[in-house]
Design a protein around this motif. Structure first.
Motif, PDB file in Angstrom:
ATOM      1  N   GLY A  99      39.777  55.153  42.996  1.00  0.00           N
ATOM      2  CA  GLY A  99      40.823  55.334  41.990  1.00  0.00           C
ATOM      3  C   GLY A  99      41.228  54.024  41.345  1.00  0.00           C
ATOM      4  N   PHE A 100      41.391  52.961  42.144  1.00  0.00           N
ATOM      5  CA  PHE A 100      41.770  51.676  41.569  1.00  0.00           C
ATOM      6  C   PHE A 100      40.613  51.017  40.828  1.00  0.00           C
ATOM      7  CE2 PHE A 100      45.842  51.753  43.549  1.00  0.00           C
ATOM      8  CZ  PHE A 100      46.592  50.842  42.817  1.00  0.00           C
ATOM      9  N   ALA A 101      39.375  51.271  41.271  1.00  0.00           N
ATOM     10  CA  ALA A 101      38.228  50.751  40.519  1.00  0.00           C
ATOM     11  C   ALA A 101      38.185  51.370  39.121  1.00  0.00           C
ATOM     12  CB  ALA A 101      36.937  51.034  41.276  1.00  0.00           C
ATOM     13  N   LEU A 102      38.315  52.693  39.052  1.00  0.00           N
ATOM     14  CA  LEU A 102      38.331  53.364  37.758  1.00  0.00           C
ATOM     15  C   LEU A 102      39.597  53.021  36.980  1.00  0.00           C
ATOM     16  CD1 LEU A 102      37.116  55.341  35.754  1.00  0.00           C
ATOM     17  CD2 LEU A 102      38.096  57.228  37.076  1.00  0.00           C
ATOM     18  N   GLY A 103      40.733  52.916  37.682  1.00  0.00           N
ATOM     19  CA  GLY A 103      41.979  52.568  37.008  1.00  0.00           C
ATOM     20  C   GLY A 103      41.955  51.173  36.415  1.00  0.00           C
ATOM     21  N   THR A 104      41.333  50.217  37.108  1.00  0.00           N
ATOM     22  CA  THR A 104      41.206  48.856  36.562  1.00  0.00           C
ATOM     23  C   THR A 104      40.351  48.860  35.307  1.00  0.00           C
ATOM     24  OG1 THR A 104      41.422  47.938  38.798  1.00  0.00           O
ATOM     25  CG2 THR A 104      40.483  46.509  37.099  1.00  0.00           C
ATOM     26  N   LEU A 105      39.280  49.642  35.325  1.00  0.00           N
ATOM     27  CA  LEU A 105      38.442  49.763  34.125  1.00  0.00           C
ATOM     28  C   LEU A 105      39.234  50.357  32.967  1.00  0.00           C
ATOM     29  CD1 LEU A 105      35.603  49.527  32.874  1.00  0.00           C
ATOM     30  CD2 LEU A 105      35.148  51.838  33.722  1.00  0.00           C
ATOM     31  N   LEU A 106      40.013  51.398  33.245  1.00  0.00           N
ATOM     32  CA  LEU A 106      40.831  52.017  32.191  1.00  0.00           C
ATOM     33  C   LEU A 106      41.906  51.066  31.690  1.00  0.00           C
ATOM     34  CD1 LEU A 106      41.235  55.556  33.788  1.00  0.00           C
ATOM     35  CD2 LEU A 106      39.953  55.009  31.712  1.00  0.00           C
TER      36      LEU A 106
ATOM     37  N   GLU B 135      47.909  52.474  34.959  1.00  0.00           N
ATOM     38  CA  GLU B 135      49.205  52.001  34.485  1.00  0.00           C
ATOM     39  C   GLU B 135      49.765  50.915  35.396  1.00  0.00           C
ATOM     40  OE1 GLU B 135      50.908  53.349  31.386  1.00  0.00           O
ATOM     41  OE2 GLU B 135      48.728  53.272  31.442  1.00  0.00           O
ATOM     42  N   VAL B 136      49.501  51.007  36.692  1.00  0.00           N
ATOM     43  CA  VAL B 136      49.959  49.975  37.631  1.00  0.00           C
ATOM     44  C   VAL B 136      49.274  48.652  37.324  1.00  0.00           C
ATOM     45  CG1 VAL B 136      49.924  49.246  40.048  1.00  0.00           C
ATOM     46  CG2 VAL B 136      50.574  51.581  39.457  1.00  0.00           C
TER      47      VAL B 136
ATOM     48  N   LEU C 134      50.257  42.684  32.241  1.00  0.00           N
ATOM     49  CA  LEU C 134      51.217  42.353  31.181  1.00  0.00           C
ATOM     50  C   LEU C 134      52.398  41.539  31.699  1.00  0.00           C
ATOM     51  CD1 LEU C 134      51.336  45.717  29.178  1.00  0.00           C
ATOM     52  CD2 LEU C 134      50.174  43.596  28.543  1.00  0.00           C
ATOM     53  N   SER C 135      52.631  41.549  33.011  1.00  0.00           N
ATOM     54  CA  SER C 135      53.747  40.782  33.567  1.00  0.00           C
ATOM     55  C   SER C 135      53.458  39.284  33.617  1.00  0.00           C
ATOM     56  CB  SER C 135      54.069  41.278  34.989  1.00  0.00           C
ATOM     57  OG  SER C 135      53.034  40.943  35.889  1.00  0.00           O
ATOM     58  N   VAL C 136      52.198  38.894  33.472  1.00  0.00           N
ATOM     59  CA  VAL C 136      51.831  37.473  33.496  1.00  0.00           C
ATOM     60  C   VAL C 136      52.238  36.834  32.179  1.00  0.00           C
ATOM     61  CG1 VAL C 136      49.935  35.828  33.740  1.00  0.00           C
ATOM     62  CG2 VAL C 136      49.920  37.970  35.041  1.00  0.00           C
ATOM     63  N   ASP C 137      52.898  35.698  32.270  1.00  0.00           N
ATOM     64  CA  ASP C 137      53.358  34.986  31.084  1.00  0.00           C
ATOM     65  C   ASP C 137      52.164  34.607  30.201  1.00  0.00           C
ATOM     66  OD1 ASP C 137      55.034  31.826  30.422  1.00  0.00           O
ATOM     67  OD2 ASP C 137      54.886  33.660  29.232  1.00  0.00           O
TER      68      ASP C 137
ATOM     69  N   ALA D 289      53.246  41.850  40.829  1.00  0.00           N
ATOM     70  CA  ALA D 289      53.781  43.054  40.202  1.00  0.00           C
ATOM     71  C   ALA D 289      52.971  44.298  40.544  1.00  0.00           C
ATOM     72  CB  ALA D 289      53.823  42.869  38.675  1.00  0.00           C
ATOM     73  N   ILE D 290      51.720  44.114  40.985  1.00  0.00           N
ATOM     74  CA  ILE D 290      50.858  45.259  41.269  1.00  0.00           C
ATOM     75  C   ILE D 290      51.076  45.796  42.678  1.00  0.00           C
ATOM     76  CG2 ILE D 290      48.443  45.935  41.628  1.00  0.00           C
ATOM     77  CD1 ILE D 290      47.677  44.149  39.309  1.00  0.00           C
ATOM     78  N   VAL D 291      51.272  44.899  43.658  1.00  0.00           N
ATOM     79  CA  VAL D 291      51.302  45.315  45.066  1.00  0.00           C
ATOM     80  C   VAL D 291      52.407  46.328  45.370  1.00  0.00           C
ATOM     81  CG1 VAL D 291      51.693  44.507  47.426  1.00  0.00           C
ATOM     82  CG2 VAL D 291      50.120  43.282  45.936  1.00  0.00           C
TER      83      VAL D 291
END
Length: 285
Positions: A88-95, A168-169, A175-178, A207-209
């Protein structure tokens, strides 16, 4: 100068000593103490009621807590959770990468995917995949019912559902990185890969963890829904037992206690992972 004049010269005021220091009296919070006592009394009554209620049959709970069938179901639940989280996170990172891309087609695909799989309840998705043979009797020349076992259906359905939330996570973490950090890395001539690995990812992980940990716990508990398609997970294993013995409540308590144990261990692990990525910040505690 006369002695009268000397007598009228003002002297410096004496510094207040410990005996003259003002006494600080803490504010008495009678309402908070009364509420705390009331909550503890209600909690104690609830715990006592659970422990002394013979309907829970705690001896039966103890007998089945480490039985072979329950442990096999627990192992399948843990294995399924791990596989779904990784995929799920592999596909989510791609998305998430698609969503942050400058290509409008990739952004549209990512948005559409997230919208679709967040809109459909996971139970409906599992049932659709379980009955996919009605739409496509054969896939790759093989009968669909032979190609997709209940475990495979569970992995596909839960992974596609998980990826929508993981995207989204990950996107929120990036996006939280300056932006200035990324521009500084570009000015130093770092490649895109090194910028992502050395600059963006370590800061985004803070922000992800936390939401990823919540998503992991939610996935662990969400795997119980695969029992509706006869996947022999922890809940389904306990159901098989109480369908035979009619001891519904104690067997449900076995599943409840195992879920509580595993989620507690995951919470401890999440705390240390958050602490690792929060090093050097005010949140490192």
């Amino acid at each position: 100068m006369s002695s009268d004049t000397l007598a009228k010269v003002p002297t410096a005021p004496e510094k207040p000593g410990p005996a003259n220091a003002p006494r600080i009296v803490p504010r008495r919070r009678y309402g908070q103490w009364a509420a705390a006592v009331l909550v503890l009394a209600l909690l104690g009554a609830a715990v006592t009621s659970v422990l002394r209620n013979k309907a829970f049959q705690w001896d039966v709970v103890a007998d089945h807590f480490t039985s072979d069938s329950v442990l096999r179901g627990l192992w399948l639940t843990l294995w399924l959770t791990a596989v779904v989280m990784v995929l799920g996170f592999a596909l989510g990172t791609l998305l998430a990468g698609f969503r942050l891309s400058a290509n409008p087609v990739l952004r549209a695909v990512s948005r559409g995917y997230v919208w679709l799989f967040r809109s459909i309840p996971v139970l409906v998705q599992l049932l659709l995949w379980f009955n996919i043979g009605a739409l496509y009797p054969k896939l790759f020349g093989v009968r669909t019912v032979d190609l997709l076992s209940p475990v495979a259906v569970a992995i596909i359905g839960l992974t596609l559902h998980e990826a929508a939330y993981a995207a989204e996570v990950v996107r929120g973490g990036i996006l939280s990185v300056d932006r200035g950090q990324i521009e500084a890395a570009q000015a130093l001539g770092l490649s895109r890969w090194r910028r992502g690995r050395r600059i963006v990812l370590p800061q985004a992980m803070r922000a992800i963890v936390p939401p990823a940990g919540n998503l992991l716990v939610g996935t662990l508990k969400g795997t119980s829904i695969v029992s509706v398609i006869a996947v022999n997970d922890l809940l389904f294993s306990t159901q098989l037992i109480y369908h035979r013995t009619y001891q519904v409540i104690p067997l449900l308590m076995v599943a409840t206690l195992w879920y509580a144990v595993v989620t507690s261990l995951l919470g401890i692990g999440q705390y240390f992972v958050e602490k690792h990525y929060a090093r050097g910040t005010e949140d490192a505690r």
